[in-house]
Scaffold this motif. Structure first.
Motif, PDB file in Angstrom:
ATOM      1  N   GLU A 326      33.867  60.747  44.061  1.00  0.00           N
ATOM      2  CA  GLU A 326      34.342  59.487  43.548  1.00  0.00           C
ATOM      3  C   GLU A 326      35.716  58.836  44.286  1.00  0.00           C
ATOM      4  O   GLU A 326      35.686  57.624  44.567  1.00  0.00           O
ATOM      5  N   ASN A 366      26.220  65.073  27.320  1.00  0.00           N
ATOM      6  CA  ASN A 366      25.792  63.955  27.366  1.00  0.00           C
ATOM      7  C   ASN A 366      24.825  63.792  28.778  1.00  0.00           C
ATOM      8  O   ASN A 366      25.250  64.539  29.478  1.00  0.00           O
ATOM      9  N   GLU A 368      25.158  61.953  31.090  1.00  0.00           N
ATOM     10  CA  GLU A 368      25.794  61.642  32.646  1.00  0.00           C
ATOM     11  C   GLU A 368      26.191  62.803  32.774  1.00  0.00           C
ATOM     12  O   GLU A 368      26.516  63.256  34.178  1.00  0.00           O
ATOM     13  N   LYS A 369      26.820  63.864  32.141  1.00  0.00           N
ATOM     14  CA  LYS A 369      27.764  64.851  32.236  1.00  0.00           C
ATOM     15  C   LYS A 369      26.592  66.101  33.102  1.00  0.00           C
ATOM     16  O   LYS A 369      26.743  66.730  33.790  1.00  0.00           O
ATOM     17  N   LYS A 371      23.815  65.251  34.497  1.00  0.00           N
ATOM     18  CA  LYS A 371      23.160  64.785  35.559  1.00  0.00           C
ATOM     19  C   LYS A 371      24.447  65.237  36.799  1.00  0.00           C
ATOM     20  O   LYS A 371      23.889  65.688  37.873  1.00  0.00           O
ATOM     21  N   ASP A 372      25.553  64.878  36.470  1.00  0.00           N
ATOM     22  CA  ASP A 372      26.785  65.391  37.481  1.00  0.00           C
ATOM     23  C   ASP A 372      26.595  66.945  37.691  1.00  0.00           C
ATOM     24  O   ASP A 372      26.819  67.407  39.014  1.00  0.00           O
TER      25      ASP A 372
END
Length: 504
Positions: A326, A366, A368-369, A371-372
């Protein structure tokens, strides 16, 4: 003071009196007075006093004190003779006192004397184990430091040599009771010795006995108190205690309480731990202990919370690919630093606890987590494959002495670590994630029987003669806490995965 001739004459009186010997109190008193004479008189007194001791109970105190004077004489030969005869005074109510005296005499610096004291203590142990323990523990609790230290070492080395008829269940119960009193105030080294003593007792080999020992360790570790990562003594105590607890855990003796404490109190403070032990990678030490304990967890009230803390800590050591960071700090040619040893421990612990809550990654995180996490794992796994190939190539064809060089030892362990990580990552890539694979932690001894059978089968199939496995040091499971693990992480952790991948 009696002369040598007078001592012999009074000895003759007592020896000739046979059953009427107790009527010749004056003759025995002359022998007792021999301790005030010269070297020859004292040497005779050291032999004569114990010989007739049992016939004069009214002179017991005087006789023991006289012999004790000889045990402290300046002449080493007199001391040795007096010590050698001390077990003869260990009758009835006198035995605990004799045990107490012998325990104090352990402080001698004369090796021959020290061996005599040890033999005398073992001798009276076989007469009356409980009475002897009374003398030993009295000095452990109240004696001088050197006496306490040597009495504890005597118990830790000599108890296991005593026969079953001496170490009865009642005797072992007394050892446990007295040891608990001592454990209220011990040094780290003393605690380790007492755990050695207690874990060797037959009555504590059962599941309930092992559980009792775990509770003792937990109490010593102070698991009810908030952990202070900046206090080296607090950190050291926890590690010392946990090391003693690990060998006690099994499928029936659970590590749940320790694992929960580590997840809740230690993991969040991993980076701020301090230790008085120079050169110790304290963070890796903690993660290794956690990994070993994670295999033996029972039902866990805070399972999801513990898994989340493990997951969050794992993310710290599995970086994003450089181009996907990021803040852009890792972009370009700068590569992330990888701590393989840390990842092996954290991934293994997560894998073990994950078995108890297999839907954690899919239902508790969740999208998103998750996927990360998968992006990180994919990047890590890609580089891992390259690294494993390079290690295998570097070690190919090397046997015997070649594998004993420091550089190749590091590579061998690095290959174990990376293979373990690879197996565990593959499990997590399953849909849904699987927790079925079993690996042996890189610092643990391999199960030789299984390997031998596997090798035999492979050799039989190939038609080749059996191969000898590479010689190497055997590791005791209890001595696994100080390998050169920092070297794997620092020397091998700066590998540029992206550059190697591009060059393929």
């Amino acid at each position: 003071m009696p002369t040598v001739e007078e001592l012999y004459r009074n000895y003759g009186i007592l020896a000739d009196a046979t059953e009427q010997v107790s009527q010749h109190k004056d003759a025995y008193q002359v022998i007792l007075d021999g301790v005030k004479g010269g070297t020859k008189e004292k040497r005779l007194a050291a032999q004569f006093i114990p010989k007739f001791f049992k016939h004069f109970p009214e002179l017991a105190d005087s006789a023991i004190n006289a012999q004790l004077d000889l045990c402290e004489d300046e002449d080493v030969s007199i001391r040795r003779q007096a010590i050698k005869e001390l077990p003869q005074f260990a009758t009835g109510e006198n035995l605990p006192r004799v045990a107490d005296i012998l325990t104090q005499l352990l402080q001698t610096d004369d090796s021959a004397e020290f061996n005599l004291v040890n033999n005398a203590l073992l001798s009276i142990f076989k007469m009356d184990a409980k009475g002897t323990l009374g003398g030993l523990f009295s000095q452990i609790l109240q004696g001088e430091d050197i006496v306490r230290e040597r009495a504890i070492k005597f118990l830790s080395t000599k108890l296991k040599t005593l026969p079953d008829e001496v170490l009865t269940k009642e005797v072992e119960e007394l050892i446990l009771t007295e040891s608990k009193k001592v454990l209220e105030d011990v040094t780290g080294e003393e605690f380790v010795l007492f755990m050695k003593i207690l874990s060797g007792l037959k009555s504590l080999q059962t599941v309930s006995g092992r559980q009792q020992l775990v509770e003792l360790v937990a109490e010593q570790a102070d698991l009810e108190q908030t952990f202070n990562p900046s206090d080296p003594d607090c950190v050291d105590r926890l590690l010392q205690c946990t090391r003693q607890a690990v060998p006690l855990f099994s499928k029936n003796v659970h590590s749940t309480r320790f694992v929960t404490y580590f997840c809740e109190q230690v993991l969040p403070n991993l980076g701020t731990l301090t230790t008085p032990v120079e050169g110790l990678d304290i963070q890796l030490e903690v993660l290794k202990l956690l990994a070993e304990m994670s295999s033996f967890c029972g039902d866990m009230e805070k399972l999801e919370t513990n898994l989340r803390k493990l997951f969050d800590k794992l993310l710290e050591y599995i970086p994003l690919p450089p181009e996907e960071a990021e803040n852009g700090e890792n972009a370009g040619n700068e590569e992330p630093k990888l701590q393989f040893s840390y990842v092996e421990c954290l991934l293994y612990s997560f894998h073990q606890l994950g078995r108890k809550l297999p839907d954690f990654l899919t239902a508790k995180l969740n999208a998103e987590k998750l996927k990360d996490f998968k992006i990180r794992l994919q990047y890590f796994a890609r580089g891992l494959q390259v690294y494993i190939r390079q290690l295998r190539l570097a070690l190919q064809g090397k046997t015997g002495e070649a594998l004993k060089t420091e550089e190749n030892k590091i590579k061998v362990v690095a290959l174990k670590i990376t293979n373990n990580i690879n197996v565990l990552i593959k499990d997590l890539f399953h849909i849904p994630p699987s927790y079925k694979s079993a690996v042996t932690l890189s610092w643990k001894p391999v199960q030789k029987v299984e390997i031998g059978q596997k090798r035999a089968n492979e050799d039989a199939t190939s038609g080749s003669p059996p191969k000898k496995s590479p010689a190497g040091p055997k590791r005791d499971a209890r001595q696994i806490y100080n390998p050169p693990s920092g070297k794997y992480s620092s020397n091998l952790g700066n590998f540029n995965y992206e550059r190697s991948l591009q060059g393929k």
